[in-house]
Motif scaffolding. Structure first.
Motif, PDB file in Angstrom:
ATOM      1  N   GLN A  12     -44.893  36.762  60.563  1.00 13.22           N
ATOM      2  CA  GLN A  12     -46.333  36.978  60.581  1.00 13.22           C
ATOM      3  C   GLN A  12     -46.738  37.960  61.670  1.00 13.22           C
ATOM      4  OE1 GLN A  12     -47.990  33.101  60.975  1.00 13.22           O
ATOM      5  NE2 GLN A  12     -47.317  32.432  58.971  1.00 13.22           N
ATOM      6  N   LEU A  13     -45.883  38.137  62.675  1.00 14.48           N
ATOM      7  CA  LEU A  13     -46.179  39.081  63.743  1.00 14.48           C
ATOM      8  C   LEU A  13     -45.861  40.526  63.342  1.00 14.48           C
ATOM      9  CD1 LEU A  13     -44.650  37.069  66.718  1.00 14.48           C
ATOM     10  CD2 LEU A  13     -47.045  37.202  66.039  1.00 14.48           C
ATOM     11  N   LEU A  14     -45.164  40.705  62.223  1.00 16.13           N
ATOM     12  CA  LEU A  14     -44.749  42.026  61.778  1.00 16.13           C
ATOM     13  C   LEU A  14     -45.703  42.575  60.724  1.00 16.13           C
ATOM     14  CD1 LEU A  14     -40.953  41.246  61.377  1.00 16.13           C
ATOM     15  CD2 LEU A  14     -42.088  42.266  63.341  1.00 16.13           C
ATOM     16  N   ILE A  15     -45.762  43.890  60.632  1.00 17.24           N
ATOM     17  CA  ILE A  15     -46.589  44.540  59.623  1.00 17.24           C
ATOM     18  C   ILE A  15     -45.847  44.469  58.293  1.00 17.24           C
ATOM     19  CG2 ILE A  15     -47.663  46.712  58.926  1.00 17.24           C
ATOM     20  CD1 ILE A  15     -47.778  47.383  61.955  1.00 17.24           C
ATOM     21  N   LEU A  16     -46.496  43.961  57.271  1.00 21.20           N
ATOM     22  CA  LEU A  16     -45.909  43.714  55.950  1.00 21.20           C
ATOM     23  C   LEU A  16     -44.723  42.757  56.025  1.00 21.20           C
ATOM     24  CD1 LEU A  16     -46.000  47.338  54.501  1.00 21.20           C
ATOM     25  CD2 LEU A  16     -47.619  45.493  54.079  1.00 21.20           C
ATOM     26  N   GLY A  17     -44.618  41.987  57.115  1.00 19.06           N
ATOM     27  CA  GLY A  17     -43.542  41.031  57.286  1.00 19.06           C
ATOM     28  C   GLY A  17     -42.202  41.661  57.582  1.00 19.06           C
TER      29      GLY A  17
END
Length: 101
Positions: A12-17
Motif C-alpha cells: 500500500q506504500l507503493l505506487i500501483l503496489g
C-alpha cells in the motif's frame, strides 16, 4: 488480543503496489532521454536505433520486479553492500564461556 497484519500491507506504500517514487522517476527519465535521442538522432541504421533505445532498456531493466527482492535495482544495491562491507562474521552462540555474571 492478537493482531493480524495483512500480507500486502507494505504494497500500500507503493505506487500501483509495485513502484517507489524514485523508481518511477528513474523510469520516466530513461523514457524521456530515449524520446529526446530519437528526436535528435533519427535512427537510420540498426546500431543507431539500439543506441537510441538503450536508456529506456536499461531503466526498464532496473525497475523490473524480481522474486525475493523488490526489483533489480534493489538486488544490485544489496549485492554491492554485501561485497563492499565487512565479511568477517563473529560468532556469538550459546557457549559456556560467553556467560557473564
Amino acid at each position: 488480543m492478537n493482531y493480524l497484519i495483512p500480507a500486502g500491507s507494505k504494497k500500500q506504500l507503493l505506487i500501483l503496489g509495485v513502484f517507489k517514487p524514485f523508481e518511477l522517476g528513474l523510469f520516466g527519465a530513461g523514457i524521456g532521454v530515449t524520446v529526446i535521442l530519437l528526436i535528435l538522432f533519427s535512427p537510420s541504421g540498426f546500431l543507431l536505433a539500439i543506441l537510441d533505445l538503450l536508456p529506456a532498456v536499461i531503466c526498464s531493466f532496473l525497475v523490473l520486479p524480481i522474486p525475493h527482492y523488490h526489483n533489480t535495482l534493489t538486488a544490485i544495491k544489496e549485492l554491492y553492500t554485501f561485497f563492499t562491507n565487512r565479511q568477517r562474521f563473529i560468532w556469538k552462540g550459546w557457549c559456556v564461556k560467553d556467560v557473564f555474571k
